[in-house]
Design a protein around this motif. Sequence first.
Motif, PDB file in Angstrom:
ATOM      1  N   PRO A   1       0.815  -1.218   0.000  1.00  0.00           N
ATOM      2  CA  PRO A   1       0.000   0.000   0.000  1.00  0.00           C
ATOM      3  C   PRO A   1       0.850   1.271   0.000  1.00  0.00           C
ATOM      4  O   PRO A   1       0.390   2.320  -0.456  1.00  0.00           O
ATOM      5  CB  PRO A   1      -0.802  -0.091   1.301  1.00  0.00           C
ATOM      6  CG  PRO A   1      -0.697  -1.508   1.714  1.00  0.00           C
ATOM      7  CD  PRO A   1       0.579  -2.028   1.192  1.00  0.00           C
TER       8      PRO A   1
ATOM      9  N   GLN B   1       0.161   3.712  -3.854  1.00  0.00           N
ATOM     10  CA  GLN B   1      -0.803   4.420  -3.007  1.00  0.00           C
ATOM     11  C   GLN B   1      -2.260   4.035  -3.292  1.00  0.00           C
ATOM     12  O   GLN B   1      -3.044   3.834  -2.374  1.00  0.00           O
ATOM     13  CB  GLN B   1      -0.612   5.932  -3.132  1.00  0.00           C
ATOM     14  CG  GLN B   1       0.514   6.479  -2.275  1.00  0.00           C
ATOM     15  CD  GLN B   1       0.320   6.240  -0.786  1.00  0.00           C
ATOM     16  OE1 GLN B   1      -0.794   6.067  -0.325  1.00  0.00           O
ATOM     17  NE2 GLN B   1       1.410   6.213  -0.029  1.00  0.00           N
TER      18      GLN B   1
ATOM     19  N   ALA C   1      -4.048   1.347  -1.251  1.00  0.00           N
ATOM     20  CA  ALA C   1      -4.342   1.434   0.179  1.00  0.00           C
ATOM     21  C   ALA C   1      -5.797   1.080   0.498  1.00  0.00           C
ATOM     22  O   ALA C   1      -6.067   0.355   1.449  1.00  0.00           O
ATOM     23  CB  ALA C   1      -4.010   2.830   0.692  1.00  0.00           C
TER      24      ALA C   1
ATOM     25  N   LYS D   1      -6.536  -2.593   0.746  1.00  0.00           N
ATOM     26  CA  LYS D   1      -5.624  -3.376   1.577  1.00  0.00           C
ATOM     27  C   LYS D   1      -6.332  -4.556   2.250  1.00  0.00           C
ATOM     28  O   LYS D   1      -5.904  -5.696   2.153  1.00  0.00           O
ATOM     29  CB  LYS D   1      -5.005  -2.456   2.633  1.00  0.00           C
ATOM     30  CG  LYS D   1      -3.968  -3.114   3.499  1.00  0.00           C
ATOM     31  CD  LYS D   1      -3.128  -2.062   4.216  1.00  0.00           C
ATOM     32  CE  LYS D   1      -2.149  -2.680   5.165  1.00  0.00           C
ATOM     33  NZ  LYS D   1      -2.685  -2.937   6.493  1.00  0.00           N
TER      34      LYS D   1
END
Lengths: 258, 633
Positions: B576, B580, B583, B586
């Motif tokens: 993550p 980005q 994330a 996740k």
Amino acid sequence: MSESALEAKAVSITFGGLRAVAEVSFTVPHGSLTALIGPNGAGKTTFFNLVTNLFPPDSGEIMFYGSSLRGRSPAEIAGMGLLRTFQTARVFPGMTALENVLVGAYKETKAGPLQQMLWLPAALREERRLTERATALLDLVGLSVYRDVAATSLPIGAQKLVEVCRAVMARPRLLLLDEPAAGLNDAETAELAALLRAVRDSGITILVVEHNMSLVMDVADQVVVLDLGKLLARGTPREIQGDRRVIEAYLGVEEETA
Amino acid sequence: MYHAAQIIIGGLVQGSVFAIIALGLSLVHRVTGVINLAQGGFCIISALLLYSLEVSYGWPVPLAFIAAVVGTTIFGVALGAATFVPALSRLGNSSMLMLSAGLLTFIGGLALVIWGSQPYAVPPFSGEQPVTILGVRIPSQGIWIAGTAVIIIAGAWFLMAKTSLGKALTACAENPTAARFMGVDVQRLTLFSFGLTAMIGAIGGAVVAPIMSLQFDAGGFFTNSGFVAVAIGGMNSFPGAIAGGLFLGVAEQLAAGYVSSLFANALALGLLLVTLLWRPQGLFFAGRQRRHDVREDQRVYKSIIRFRGRGAMIWALLGLAVLIALPYMVGSGLLSSLVITGILFIAVIGLDVLMGYGGQVSLGQGGFMAIGGYTAAVLATTYGWSPLVGVIAGIVVSLICAMLLSVVTMRLRGAYLALATLTFGLLIDSLTVGLTDITGGPSGLVGIPSFSIGPYVFASQMSVYYLVLGIIVVLLVAFFGALRSSFGRALQAIRADQTAAAALGINVPRHKMAAFSIAAALASLSGSLYAFDFHFLAPEMVSTSRSFEMIAMLVVGGEATLVGGLSGAALITLLPTIFQPFAAYKTLAEGAILVLAFQYMPDGILGSLARLLQRKRTAPKLPAATLAKGEAR
Ligand SMILES: Nc1ncnc2c1ncn2[C@@H]1O[C@H](COP(=O)(O)OP(=O)(O)O)[C@@H](O)[C@H]1O
Ligand SMILES: [Mg+2]
């Protein structure tokens, strides 16, 4: 041979009406190799389970070198020097053959987890010594080449030999073996006979459940016969071979299975 | 008196929901022998679907309800067909349990991606106006819930008792092998029961939606309540599931009404532990004793990975050199992710000792992280103790809790152990949120100082990195020492076969307790380092979802290898950071990774690599050679 390693005094257990072991009394003299025989369902495995207290007997008592085993946990009994193997091979999966045998050395290992964590020379030396002895035991049954192989990937016969080595590794005073030769081929059976003799000669008393009569005749000093939970006969292999009741008990079974 | 009646009515309503979920758990357990943790996930998916259709799209309630239930059921069947059912024939029971934990995480992650992390509220089906019966006011939704429960229970009873389908399901439950020989399609029936419980969960979730605050991660709460209910009532009995659900609901509401809602959670844990100790077959209805299930003992035979000799030493030193150089090669964003990877890895090492070597599944690792983290942080922040003393105090408190808990759990195995530890974890979760005065509640504890030893303060990320690396190296060296010798062998023997291990003189309870304590102590250490590193500690940083995450890390990395967890921790923590956009996905990915790893990569990353290398080296040593040798003579 005056001292008795194991003494069963009128041991009984009932499973829902079935008298699996009924008033069985006999002794295993110190230093002997005693064979426990009898048709399937005679109660041999159940007798072993009573000795190691997987479950307690309904009545009777079992003495090990003069002290009663009543109320002791299986681990405690092993700690006193009474080791057993199981009828179906029970090597530990996820461990190599060598590691399996090394588990047998658990009780005699002096270095505690803390010393092992610190990699103290004494702990390392002990580990090396135990590894050597375990390898030597595996060598005795011709398995040392496979010491780093997963134990469960070995053929059943070899697994049973590993299990016997594991119990011998514990330096027992009395060794209970439940049908160690079942599933072994002729060559492996010969290895087993050699191992049993070597173990007995090193001073360990053995009580072995076995169906292979030629093996029994070959290695046993004393034979105890169970049938339908009851003690049928006991004596030297030669006496038992000629005993009519024993022949009948076995013939009866053979007729059924034939 | 009036007040008590009100509370009991509330408890019965709550209990009806628990009973519905318990019924579903019991059904799958009867047919497959597995406790399906994913069950609660279907409740929350269905409830959130209902919200979207009814509130966002303005569908009429009956239509939205039916669509939510049908949609969730289809989703459940698809998920079951792709994962649970095919895995069942290959995995042992504790692996199946973890697989279903993965499914629960996956479903929660999916809900997070679709609905985000904010809570939702659905209006009651027939307005806010309560109904008054005999002077007691009953919320109208309560009547809907109780009525639905009665219909579901009657339906389930009719299915099992009166239809040939029910008889086939019972046959599967009692003896799958025999059922197969009698021409029952076990595979199809398993899928059917999985789908049916998804539907039961969906109905339960939709009908309870108006009285709950709906959040993506509420699935764990549903599963846990249903499980406690079914464990109290009796695992294999429908009346037991119902009685257990109602009893739990009333007991919790009474506890919440007269003491506090925190006590209600503790009560659930207490009830569960007492039941497991005192009457493991259930308090109310023992049900039929299942035949001893061979699947209880079955494990996937993973390949054996050992690091020995010079080769391993060279690899270890090489790895260490890379780790020492790493901070100079990466940016500061990645460096702090590396620090977190390391801190979590410390807890994963403990989990590996317990689960990888000892075979004891624990879903309470996050709870011990919380105990350690909050003890250390509160002592250092509120009372100004030195962080080092705080860390040690945290470990001591964790060890005491672990000892107390293990008095009970030592006697439990497999699913029961996993769920007792899960209940413990959820209790700690509710304490970290609820004890606002001490922990700061949901908004967290702020102003935690940096870790320090004497005058030296680990202020920079660089210094914390080397501190964590140092701790990890010490831990790995120490545990390699212990696990390669008699202690580790005893644990592995216990993992494989407790009876045979005891027959060799191994003290099984003592080793289990030791492994449990090691896991608790390391989780505690990890939790407190986490707090000192972040200067902030909030409940969700050290919660039950963290427990699941750490299991994913361990399994993906490779169990019973000690170092394997590092690759899993790195994968799950760093991805993550590096990508980005990842994330938000996740949790979803963690669940998917856990499910896929159990199905397709039982050795984990490290194990698969090691096996590739080992195959080259030891290929000629085929065990079949013994047979050939034996026959040749
Ligand atoms: N735990 C048990 N519960 C019920 N019956 C048992 C149990 N163990 C053994 N039995 C019964 O006791 C009898 C003796 O079995 P066992 O000791 O295994 O015989 P053997 O080893 O001589 O072949 C058998 O009829 C078996 O079915
Ligand atoms: Mg037998």
